[in-house]
Design an enzyme around this catalytic site. Structure first.
Site, PDB file in Angstrom:
ATOM      1  CB  THR A   1      60.257  29.791 109.644  1.00  0.00           C
ATOM      2  OG1 THR A   1      60.144  30.527 110.857  1.00  0.00           O
ATOM      3  CG2 THR A   1      61.602  29.078 109.561  1.00  0.00           C
TER       4      THR A   1
ATOM      5  CD  GLU B   1      61.994  28.348 113.534  1.00  0.00           C
ATOM      6  OE1 GLU B   1      60.901  28.914 113.309  1.00  0.00           O
ATOM      7  OE2 GLU B   1      62.106  27.126 113.520  1.00  0.00           O
ATOM      8  CG  HIS B   2      58.090  30.352 115.454  1.00  0.00           C
ATOM      9  ND1 HIS B   2      57.523  30.893 116.577  1.00  0.00           N
ATOM     10  CD2 HIS B   2      58.919  29.379 115.886  1.00  0.00           C
ATOM     11  CE1 HIS B   2      57.969  30.257 117.650  1.00  0.00           C
ATOM     12  NE2 HIS B   2      58.829  29.336 117.245  1.00  0.00           N
ATOM     13  CG  ASP B   3      55.280  33.632 116.089  1.00  0.00           C
ATOM     14  OD1 ASP B   3      54.327  34.212 115.541  1.00  0.00           O
ATOM     15  OD2 ASP B   3      55.311  32.393 116.285  1.00  0.00           O
TER      16      ASP B   3
ATOM     17  CG  ASN C   1      58.025  33.457 120.146  1.00  0.00           C
ATOM     18  OD1 ASN C   1      58.172  32.232 120.067  1.00  0.00           O
ATOM     19  ND2 ASN C   1      56.881  34.052 119.899  1.00  0.00           N
TER      20      ASN C   1
END
Ligand code: UDP
Length: 208
Positions: A116, A134-136, A154
């Site tokens: 992402t 997923e993000h970050d 994260n």
């Protein structure tokens, strides 16, 4: 002159990566490089050893290291660098990549991988079928995801970590360098460097 792409490793991983590169680079000549298998052919492509690859007189050569074992990937990546042969990315057409994703050289991204947004990934990343990031997330060099690894937002993953098939990493956890997350594990806490965790919730593996 035609570009020559060597897929390093003619075993299970390599035979899954070869078709991706064949689709990405229809003009290139492809072959397998394998130091442990006799020269011959597999799945319609020649197998040569490293010396045989170097001896080919193509001016434009690149290598995809298609071997699951991350320490071997590192050794071979360093060998390619010494020979001034660039690593090429293998990426299935079905890979989804969103915004601000940085990926180091030589990744192998299998069909249906999703990355992402706002993700940083190091060198020679292997993401097998249906895995996602997923993000970050921050993923270091030589990390390996087995099929269906699920990495939520994260998350930080240290170099040479291995995430087993179907494992789920909770948002925000840290996976230490060289750690192994077992197949199907549900990781709700940080995993120490070099540690192996299994189960739901994931706990350190105690060997008898
Ligand atoms: N291999 C190689 N050079 C090396 C180390 C390994 O050519 O320095 C080859 C090895 O001979 C084998 C392949 O890489 O054919 C790895 O296959 P394996 O089945 O162990 O792993 P996978 O394909 O599942 O990653």
């Amino acid at each position: 002159m035609t570009r020559l792409i060597g897929i390093y490793g003619a075993s299970g991983c390599g035979r899954g990566i070869m078709p991706l590169l064949r689709e990405q680079y229809p003009e290139a000549e492809l072959l397998f490089i394998d130091d442990g298998q006799a020269p011959g052919r597999v799945n319609g492509q020649d197998i040569v050893d490293w010396r045989g690859f170097l001896d080919r007189d193509h001016k434009d050569k690149a290598v995809s290291i298609a071997i699951g074992a991350s320490r071997i990937r590192q050794v071979l990546a360093e060998k390619c660098a010494l020979a001034a042969i660039p690593l090429i990315e293998a990426r299935a057409a079905s890979v989804v990549q969103m915004d601000e994703v940085i990926i180091g050289d030589g990744a192998c991204l299998s069909p249906f991988v999703t990355l992402t947004s706002n993700i940083s990934i190091g060198r020679c990343f292997h993401a097998n079928l249906y895995s996602y990031v997923e993000h970050d997330c921050l993923i270091a060099d030589y990390v390996t995801f087995a099929p269906g690894a699920k990495v939520n937002g994260n998350v930080a993953i240290g170099e040479h970590a291995y995430i087993g098939s179907g494992a789920i990493l909770r948002q925000g956890v840290t996976i230490g360098a060289g750690a192994t997350v077992g197949m199907g594990a549900v990781v709700t806490r940080n995993v120490l460097p070099g540690e192996t965790v299994v189960g739901n919730p994931a706990r350190p593996l105690i060997k008898d």
